[in-house]
Structures are given as C-alpha cells and as structure tokens.
Scaffold this active site. Structure first.
Site, short mmCIF file in Angstrom:
data_model
loop_
_atom_site.label_atom_id
_atom_site.label_comp_id
_atom_site.label_asym_id
_atom_site.label_seq_id
_atom_site.Cartn_x
_atom_site.Cartn_y
_atom_site.Cartn_z
N LYS A 1 -16.78 -0.12 13.40
CA LYS A 1 -16.40 0.95 12.87
C LYS A 1 -15.00 1.45 13.02
CE LYS A 1 -18.48 5.25 10.93
NZ LYS A 1 -19.47 6.49 11.19
N THR B 1 -24.32 4.77 10.09
CA THR B 1 -23.14 3.94 10.47
C THR B 1 -22.70 4.10 11.70
OG1 THR B 1 -21.89 5.74 9.38
CG2 THR B 1 -22.51 3.87 7.83
N ASP B 2 -23.22 5.26 12.29
CA ASP B 2 -22.42 5.21 13.74
C ASP B 2 -22.63 3.95 14.88
OD1 ASP B 2 -21.54 7.60 12.90
OD2 ASP B 2 -22.45 8.89 14.26
N THR C 1 -27.22 7.87 6.55
CA THR C 1 -26.82 8.40 5.59
C THR C 1 -26.94 7.77 4.18
OG1 THR C 1 -24.72 8.82 7.00
CG2 THR C 1 -24.75 9.78 4.98
#
Lengths: 434, 475
Positions: free
Chosen positions: A244, A165-166, A88
């Site tokens: 996360k 980020t996942d 992202t």
C-alpha cells in the site's frame, strides 16, 4: 430538557426556547445535542437545554432498510465464493457515532453489486468482521481454514476475499505462503473510498476480480485494486509483491520490484497478462501459522538506541528494515557512537539463537550486504537477506510462516528460496515506478 | 397578469460563490478554462441514503450509465476534489462568512453544524455527492415594506463545471469544484415576479456587504420555485442575471396555464432558464432521501466562532449620501471602487474634506476625473500613488480645484507631479494681473475681461477672487 427518550428513526416535533418549532426524524444524540434529520434532508443539532417540549408524530412515509434477498442463477457454470472480513468495501454509516465503520452483512454487498450475478453464481459468507489493523496470525489461519473448507466444493471457480486495505498485503502474503499450491484463484479486494458513496472504487475492484476468476486459468493469491485514478482498469498484483503506497488514493496498491501480474478491463471485458503465473503445480496443502510465533520489525534510523532492540530479545525472529542496501548503525566512530557496539552485539547474539533477516526501507530495490563493510559485518553476524528483493511486509510474514512450519535451520535456508514468487532474480529496468 | 388570482406562490434560492480558498482543502478558489494539466475518468453508482431508499433524481442519472471525464489543474485542484483524499478542516473564512450572512438575514443559528452528503450523480461532483450544511434557519428580510421569510442558509461545495455533454461521456472541469457556496432559500411567500426580482437584488446586496464573495458571471445564481393553482411546483434554475426573473417566470406561468387549459398534467420538475427566457426540462425534483451525514467531517459548534456583522452596502450608501452629501450615483460608484480596491472613502473624507474641498469633490477626482483623464491620455493612473499628497494640497487651498485636471494629466503623462507649478498666486500678484488686463481692455464688456483674466490665471487663482477683483477695478 433532561434525559428525554428519543427513538432512532421516529419522527418528532420539537419546541425550542426561542419559540421555534422543528420537525424531523431522530438520528442521534450526544450529552449536549439532539440531532434531527429535517424534512429538507439536513441533519441539525439542537442543544437539549433549549428544547422545551417534544412530541412523537406518526409518519408512515419513513421507510426502513430494505432487506436484499440473494438470488442464485444455478444455470451458470461458475461459482464464486465471496468471503467477507469487513473493511471499507463493506462499510456503512454508523448513526450512533457518525463514523464509517465496517459493519455490513454479506447479503448487502451482493445486493449492491447486481452485476456479479451476470458473471457467476455467487455465494457469500462472513468470516469475521474486524478492521484489518486488528488482524493477526489467528485470523490468517481462520481465513485459511475457510478456504480449505470451500475447496471441497469443486464447483467453486475462485474466491473473492473482501478486506480492509490497511493490512491487505500482509494477509495476501500470509495466504500465499499458507495455501501451498492452491488450485484456484484467491483474489483479495478492498476499497479506498467507502462503498456507501457513489464514487466508491469498490464496485470496479469487486467486479474485475469476479471477471478475472471466471476467465482465467491461473491460480494463486492475488490483490485486485485500481490501476490508476480512473474507474477503468484494475491491476492484479501477486499476493507477495504488493504494498500500500498511498493512504487515500484508489490506486494505492503497487507491485514492488516486479511487474503487476495482469490488468483487467472490466468495462471492455479484457485481461492483459503482464507476467507468468507463479507455479502452483503440486499437491495442495494448508500450512497454517503457529499463532504463538513472535516476529518483530525494527526500522533503522540515525540515532537508533540499543535499548530499542532489547525488548525483542525473546522474539523468535526479527526483520531488520535497514537503510539503503541494508544497513544499521553499527560503526564505532567516536564517543557518541560508542553504543553502536551494543547494537552489533545484540544482532550477533540474536542471529546465533534465532533468525534475523534484512530488508530495505527504500522500498524499491535489492538488499546487498557485500558492498560496504557494515553490510559485510551484518552478513558475518548471521543476518539473512543478502541479494534478495523481498519487501518488508512479505519478509515479516514469510519469516513467521517459515518458523511456524520448519526447523530453525530449514527456515534459514528456505528464507533465501523463492517459494511464491516473492523473490526475483533480475531487477528489470521498467519495474521502478510501475 | 393578476398573480393573486392565479394563486401565484414563489420562493427564491440564491447560490453565491465565496472567494478565498476551497471549502475543504487548501486549493485557491480560481476558476480556470484553459487546457487542463491532468484528466481522469469515473463512473458513479447510486447508493442508498440514510433511510435505505435510493433517491429518484439520483437514479435518473445512474440509469444513463455514463462515464465522467474530469479535467484538473495542478495548482487549483488536489486529491480532495478527485475524491481520492478525505476532506480537510472546513475553511474558517467561509464558515465565518456564512455565520455573518445568517446574522444579516436575521436568522437563528443551528446549535451544531453537521455537514451532509447530498447525492448528486450527474457527474458534477466527483464524489457523487455535494457536501452541504445547514447554518441558519427561520430568518427574514424586509424589502419595500414587506417581510419575506428566509427559511434556510446552507454552506456547501460548488460543483464542477460542464465542458461537454456526450451520449456516453460527460466532461467536467474541476477547478470550480469545492469553492464555498452559500445557498439561501426564502419561503414561498413572494407574491409577484417583480417582488421576486427585488428580493433577489436585496439579498445580493447583503451578500456583497460581507466583502467575501466572488465576482463575475456565474458567481451568483438564482433559482426560482414557483407554483400556481392547478399547476405543479417548478424549480427554474440558472438565472445568470436576476433582472430577467420577471420575464422568465411569466413565460413559465403561461406554459403551465396552457397545459392546464389543454387538461394536461403539469409535472413537478426542475427546469433550466434559457437565454431566450423560456425554460427547459432538467430532471425530476430531488428528495430528502439523497441526504446523509458526511462522516469525514466532525460536527462544528458555531457558538465558539466570533461573528462581526458588517454594515450593509445599502446602509453604507445611505451614509455617503446623507452624511457626506454624495449623489446616489456617485455613492454606488464609490462602494464598487471600495470593494475592488480595499479602500475607504469615509477615511479620506474625514481627513481631507475642508472649506476648499468637499467630499463630493474628493469622490469626483478619484471616481470620475482620474479615470476619464487616463482614458483620454491612453495611460494608466495609479491614483493611490498621488492621492494623499494631491488631496492634502487641495484641502489646504494651495492648489485650486480647477487645476485638478491639469495635475492628473501631468501625472498620467510623466508619472509624477510638481505641485508647486499649480500653487495659487498670492492676492497682490493676482491683483496686478487683473489690473493690467482691465487697463488693456478698456471699454470691453465685463464678461470678456473676466474670460481673459481666467484664461491667464487658469488653475492658479480662485475664480471668485478673480471675479471680485475684476469688479473692483472695472469700477
């Protein structure tokens, strides 16, 4: 209107069945609609069957994407390498599908954040361009090799790795293990809100990482993301302790079972260290993953069936994510729990030949296989992980890495050793809800 | 002023807040001003739009390099407003209202609704953009025999409200952020400030006809675009009351004429309507470059939404006047009462109007008598508790209309009414009383006899009947 050829970025006058005339730049089409960007800036969809006539109009005012040229300030002492993997933080609108996709050239990113130039001379390189969910051991090795290559340039003070980020924390753990005694800081940076929007968290994350690199003596692998909802400070998390914890918030990444390594106040140019650096004294060596190694994660739950474990038979290692202190349904209470015997025997057989370790799905806290009898039975069966507070993601990466580089017996021994700061001996009071 | 000679052109942009829930989340549309539950800060960056250009208006704000502080409430703002969560489904209620409004404005609907991001980095939108979609185009309204084209109807998100502006930091309250907003833009075909005021009033009436608009100060705002020969296009924002439009526009024309006279250049700009009718500079005009698609929201095909177009307030008013004989003033009051109370006068007119009770009398009891008695007694009258039985008694002629005030007074004071007390007396009883009064007042003028009779029979006998009986026995 059937099969008309509109060219993206060109302007058209379109006549509709109801006699209205629309003018706009062609953006995209589906099988039914044509989307034009009208003079007002709005995109509007018109059904193709309603279009009776269309004509291209020449408009010199339509501007194309401006190429951003890189600028290097050779007078600056420090050099930062930015390695891109998409995600992202490097997203752009895809006008053919209307979705935000990781599809940015490295130059674009540097052009978007000119403040980087004030901190250091910046070099940028695209390693791969894949969503973080598609990453695997092959890509970890690829990144490792790029970093090994970059370390030959002694002017490089640190490396920023942009990443979706996942699975950012899986990659940070993987690099933490693979890059033994890495002599410079490697900082993974992501963004939760895409960089095409004014409110993106990408800028602060990236600039804070760059500021850290140019102002620290620490080395190792870190994650740099927002500390909270404010665009004020970032946290620097050790690559092996981060998770996360939120699907959308910009402060999604939290340090688990340990304090964050530092906070970075980019606007006031301050770094506040909360923890000591993990030891990186020693000779640097790159110990890649064996891309053929297979490790699975099984999550316990009420009603777990033995058939669910069977497909893992041929795997090299397994992480059991147990409930509470590290438990699985292995008790034989009544007829309905008869099959739990099979679960225990699978675990025993697997532990005899391969490597099996326990983590906890409570996320926070330590595994303890000595308190209750099921825990003791699991420990006796050969399940590793007793008394450890490794998070599941790191356990998975560590086990795969150990099996890639060491014999089964060595791997079993090393799993309980604190190699990169992934284990803490003390569970401090303030670590919960940090 | 001779507006035709000046080359006066004027267009109107109307923003109307919709009630219910917010456009892209489940938060209620409630605007709060009390102490916030939480605060967070953000910095915004100008980013390139679809065509690769940074919008001029957006850049203007970015150069200020400001910090924005946002104040929120746990019950009316969530992570969507904080731009820490993608938008949820678009509110179907708001979308339907937009489609209804498009019909009322005689518009064509787009075949596919695509939400856009309009870059706004003055901090008023946490995300740095306002979500907005074109719903209808190419419509018109007819005001006093003139046809005014309505170019566009957009459904968008309301911005956050400024709490404080500072040198380095602006503070906003986000309770308003995300409330559905209809934006209606007319063509610049309005020919005078007075006509502009009338168009604004008419469109406002149409908006209220949907029954889905928010009420109160700031819930509807008018922006006026004007230009004159030799001047420049100016957008005047922030009219709280459309009745001020002619005055403000005249002042702006004078300002531009003065600049033209002094041979100074008139810049295109956005100006703010100040309370004293002058305008002040806000920012340069925004361009189309600040629009790019909102990729988190899928396109919507409006053909699948059923649209039930309501009768406009103007037409409902005319119906009350023409069919039920209400005065215009009473009809206006009736419509206001209806929208506040979710009530229909027509239904009660059909049910209770009779030779004893006219529709006007019904409206008068509910709209005039009840509130004035409540005020006089310093009590509240919940008219809906008593309305049906009261109207029934009046309609059947069991209670005289002249007893209405007494009934309402008793209800105000005691919270209940014994209707039997007010029942009309039968004819023989009335005649007996009239006969007695006539004999007691032999030789007195008719007026005095009538007055005494009415005083004694107050509210319990029909006036005409008493008058007839007095005449009969005086003879």
């Amino acid at each position: 209107m059937e099969d008309k050829d509109f060219v993206q970025g060109k302007k058209y006058v379109v006549k509709l069945k109801d006699k209205s005339v629309m003018e706009g730049v062609f953006v995209s089409e589906t099988s039914i609609h044509v989307f034009l960007k009208l003079k007002s800036g709005y995109n509007a969809g018109f059904e193709k069957k309603n279009i009776t006539e269309y004509k291209e109009v020449v408009d010199r005012k339509i501007s194309r994407d401006k190429k951003v040229t890189k600028k290097y300030d050779s007078k600056k002492l420090h050099k930062i390498l930015i390695l891109h993997t998409g995600g992202t933080i490097a997203s752009k609108v895809d006008y053919s599908t209307g979705a935000v996709t990781p599809r940015f050239s490295p130059e674009d990113l540097v052009g978007m954040y000119p403040e980087l130039m004030d901190l250091a001379s910046v070099e940028s390189k695209l390693v791969s361009n894949i969503p973080s969910d598609d990453m695997n051991f092959h890509h970890y090795n690829m990144l490792g090799k790029s970093i090994v290559e970059a370390l030959k340039d002694k002017k490089i003070k640190g490396i920023i790795l942009t990443h979706g980020t996942d699975t950012l924390h899986y990659t940070s753990a993987a690099l933490s293990f693979a890059l033994e005694c890495v002599p410079i800081p490697i900082v993974l940076v992501g963004s939760q809100r895409s960089s095409d929007r004014p409110s993106s968290d990408a800028a602060l994350n990236l600039l804070s990482a760059a500021y850290f690199i140019t102002n620290t003596k620490s080395s190792g692998v870190y994650i740099c993301m927002h500390e909270n909802m404010n665009d004020e400070k970032c946290v620097l998390l050790k690559g092996v302790n981060a998770k996360k914890m939120h699907s959308t918030r910009r402060d999604a990444f939290k340090s688990i079972n340990t304090k964050p390594f530092a906070t970075i106040d980019f606007n006031n140019k301050k770094i506040d260290y909360k923890d000591e650096a993990s030891s990186t004294h020693g000779n640097f060596s790159f110990k890649p993953f064996n891309e053929k190694i297979r490790v699975g994660i099984i999550r316990s739950r009420p009603g777990l069936a033995p058939e669910e474990l069977k497909p893992y038979e041929k795997f090299d290692g397994l992480v059991l994510e147990g409930t509470g202190l590290g438990h699985f349904p292995i008790g034989f209470i009544d007829k309905s729990t008869e099959h739990n015997k099979e679960i225990l025997s699978f675990i025993k057989d697997f532990a005899d030949k391969k490597v099996l370790c326990m983590t906890t799905q409570t996320i926070r806290g330590r595994v303890n296989l000595s308190v209750y009898s099921p825990g003791r039975a699991l420990k006796e069966a050969g399940v590793l992980g007793h008394d450890l507070d490794i998070i599941t993601e790191t356990a998975y990466v560590k086990l795969a890495w150990l099996l890639s580089n060491y014999s089964r017996n060595e791997a079993k021994k090393l799993y309980h050793a604190n190699l990169r700061g992934e284990i803490s001996k003390r569970s401090e009071v303030e670590e919960y809800e940090l | 002023m001779n507006y035709e000679e000046l080359g006066f052109k004027c267009g109107l942009e109307i923003h109307q807040q919709l009630s219910g829930k917010k456009l892209f989340c489940e938060c209620p549309a409630i605007i709060r001003k009390d102490a916030p539950d939480f605060v967070f800060t953000r910095r915004l960056r100008a980013s390139a739009g679809e065509t690769g250009n940074v919008d001029l208006a957006a850049l203007h704000e970015h150069r200020k390099g400001k910090v924005f502080e946002y104040q929120g409430y746990f019950d009316s703002s969530c992570l969507v407003e904080a731009d820490d969560e993608p938008p949820h489904y678009v509110s179907m209620e708001a979308l339907e209202t937009a489609l209804v409004m498009a019909k009322l404005l005689n518009m064509k609907l787009v075949d596919s609704i695509q939400f856009m991001r309009k870059t706004v980095i003055d901090g008023s939108n946490v995300s740095g953009f306002q979500r907005t979609a074109l719903i209808g185009y190419d419509g018109f309204v007819e005001v006093k025999g003139r046809k005014i084209n309505v170019d566009s109807l957009c459904l968008e998100e309301e911005a956050a409200q400024v709490v404080k502006r500072g040198k380095d930091k602006d503070t906003y309250n986000i309770s308003r952020l995300g409330i559905p907003l209809l934006e209606i833009a007319t063509a610049p075909s309005i020919t005078s400030p007075e006509e502009c005021r009338k168009v604004a009033g008419y469109i406002g009436m149409l908006l209220r006809s949907t029954g889905k608009v928010m009420r109160g100060i700031g819930s509807i705002r008018q922006d006026v675009n004007i230009s004159i020969k030799g001047g420049a296009r100016t957008e005047i924002k922030g009219f709280q009351d459309y009745k001020n439009i002619p005055k403000v526009v005249d002042y702006e024309i004078e300002r531009q004429l003065k600049l033209i006279k002094e041979k100074k250049k008139v810049e295109e700009s956005v100006r703010k309507a100040e309370p004293d009718h002058i305008t002040s500079y806000l920012r340069p005009m925004p361009g189309a470059d600040r629009m790019y698609p909102e990729t988190d929201v899928e396109t919507i095909i409006p053909g699948t939404v059923e649209i039930d177009v309501p009768i406009t307030l103007e037409n409902r008013k005319m119906k009350l006047v023409k069919e039920y004989g209400l005065s215009e003033d009473l009809a206006v009051l009736a419509l206001k009462f209806e929208s506040r109370n979710n009530y229909s006068f027509e239904k009660d007119f059909e049910k209770y109007a009779s030779e004893n009770l006219s529709p006007t009398a019904i409206a008068d009891i509910i709209l005039i008598k009840a509130p004035s008695i409540a005020k006089k007694e310093g009590k509240e009258i919940s008219i809906f508790k008593i309305k049906d039985s009261f109207l029934e008694e009046l309609s059947r002629g069991r209670i005289a209309l002249s007893a209405a005030n007494d009934v309402l007074k008793e209800f105000a004071v005691r919270g209940k009414v014994e209707f039997e007390k007010y029942d009309l007396l039968d004819e023989s009883k009335i005649e007996r009383i009239v006969k007695r009064i006539v004999s007691e007042n032999k030789g007195a003028p008719r007026g005095l006899v009538m007055g005494k009779a009415m005083q004694e029979l107050k509210g319990r006998a029909n006036g005409k009947k008493v008058s007839d009986l007095v005449s009969k026995h005086l003879r």
